[in-house]
Design a protein around this motif. Sequence first.
Motif, PDB file in Angstrom:
ATOM      1  N   SER A   1      67.330  17.353  32.504  1.00  8.44           N
ATOM      2  CA  SER A   1      68.399  16.376  32.320  1.00  8.44           C
ATOM      3  C   SER A   1      68.984  15.918  33.654  1.00  8.44           C
TER       4      SER A   1
ATOM      5  N   GLY B   1      79.207  10.171  31.001  1.00 11.25           N
ATOM      6  CA  GLY B   1      77.830  10.579  31.253  1.00 11.25           C
ATOM      7  C   GLY B   1      77.590  12.070  31.110  1.00 11.25           C
TER       8      GLY B   1
ATOM      9  N   THR C   1      75.106  13.914  28.493  1.00 12.33           N
ATOM     10  CA  THR C   1      74.053  14.795  29.014  1.00 12.33           C
ATOM     11  C   THR C   1      74.139  16.175  28.371  1.00 12.33           C
TER      12      THR C   1
ATOM     13  N   ILE D   1      66.142  13.527  35.070  1.00 16.08           N
ATOM     14  CA  ILE D   1      65.713  12.352  34.315  1.00 16.08           C
ATOM     15  C   ILE D   1      66.854  11.718  33.506  1.00 16.08           C
ATOM     16  N   ILE D   2      67.553  12.504  32.706  1.00 14.28           N
ATOM     17  CA  ILE D   2      68.563  11.956  31.800  1.00 14.28           C
ATOM     18  C   ILE D   2      69.759  11.389  32.571  1.00 14.28           C
ATOM     19  N   THR D   3      70.275  12.148  33.539  1.00 12.67           N
ATOM     20  CA  THR D   3      71.442  11.681  34.289  1.00 12.67           C
ATOM     21  C   THR D   3      71.173  10.378  35.031  1.00 12.67           C
ATOM     22  N   PRO D   4      70.045  10.230  35.738  1.00  6.12           N
ATOM     23  CA  PRO D   4      69.780   8.931  36.370  1.00  6.12           C
ATOM     24  C   PRO D   4      69.634   7.786  35.363  1.00  6.12           C
ATOM     25  N   LEU D   5      69.055   8.070  34.197  1.00  5.59           N
ATOM     26  CA  LEU D   5      68.946   7.027  33.181  1.00  5.59           C
ATOM     27  C   LEU D   5      70.326   6.614  32.667  1.00  5.59           C
ATOM     28  N   LEU D   6      71.217   7.586  32.485  1.00  2.10           N
ATOM     29  CA  LEU D   6      72.572   7.253  32.047  1.00  2.10           C
ATOM     30  C   LEU D   6      73.335   6.490  33.130  1.00  2.10           C
TER      31      LEU D   6
ATOM     32  N   LEU E   1      72.203   4.221  34.914  1.00  4.78           N
ATOM     33  CA  LEU E   1      71.842   2.807  34.792  1.00  4.78           C
ATOM     34  C   LEU E   1      72.868   2.041  33.957  1.00  4.78           C
ATOM     35  N   PHE E   2      73.425   2.723  32.943  1.00  4.48           N
ATOM     36  CA  PHE E   2      74.385   2.074  32.055  1.00  4.48           C
ATOM     37  C   PHE E   2      75.797   2.069  32.634  1.00  4.48           C
TER      38      PHE E   2
END
Length: 135
Positions: A35, A70, A74, A38-43, A45-46
């Motif tokens: 997370s 965020g 996560t 991958i997940i934190t950088p994707l979040l 973006l928003f």
Amino acid sequence: MLKGFKDFLLRGNVVDLAVAVVMGTAFVAIVTAFSDGIITPLLALFGGTNKLGLGFQMVDDKPATFVAIGPIITAAINFVIIAALLYFVLVLPTTKARQRFGKAPAAATEVELLQEIRDLLAEDRGASPGGKHEI
């Protein structure tokens, strides 16, 4: 006293619990790395152009009043991933193995035991002369 402690430690459920804690810790480390990478950088973006990430500012020009959404998302994703991994890697295979190789018969409930006693008493009364049980 030492023998009692040894018996306590060697009980199956204590050993199973220790293994579960170690496995859970290992899963947490893996999922957290996933997370964070991958997940934190994707979040993020928003989060738009905000340097603090996904969330909102309660008071302008005061970074201490930033409510970060965020990390909450996560943590929820981490929980779901860990629960799914534990279920599919540990619980489901264990259940299938118990079904395949059989297991000890389950202990009877209190109601089942009382019904069995009632039935035995009824059979005993029917077999004695006059239908009465003599003591």
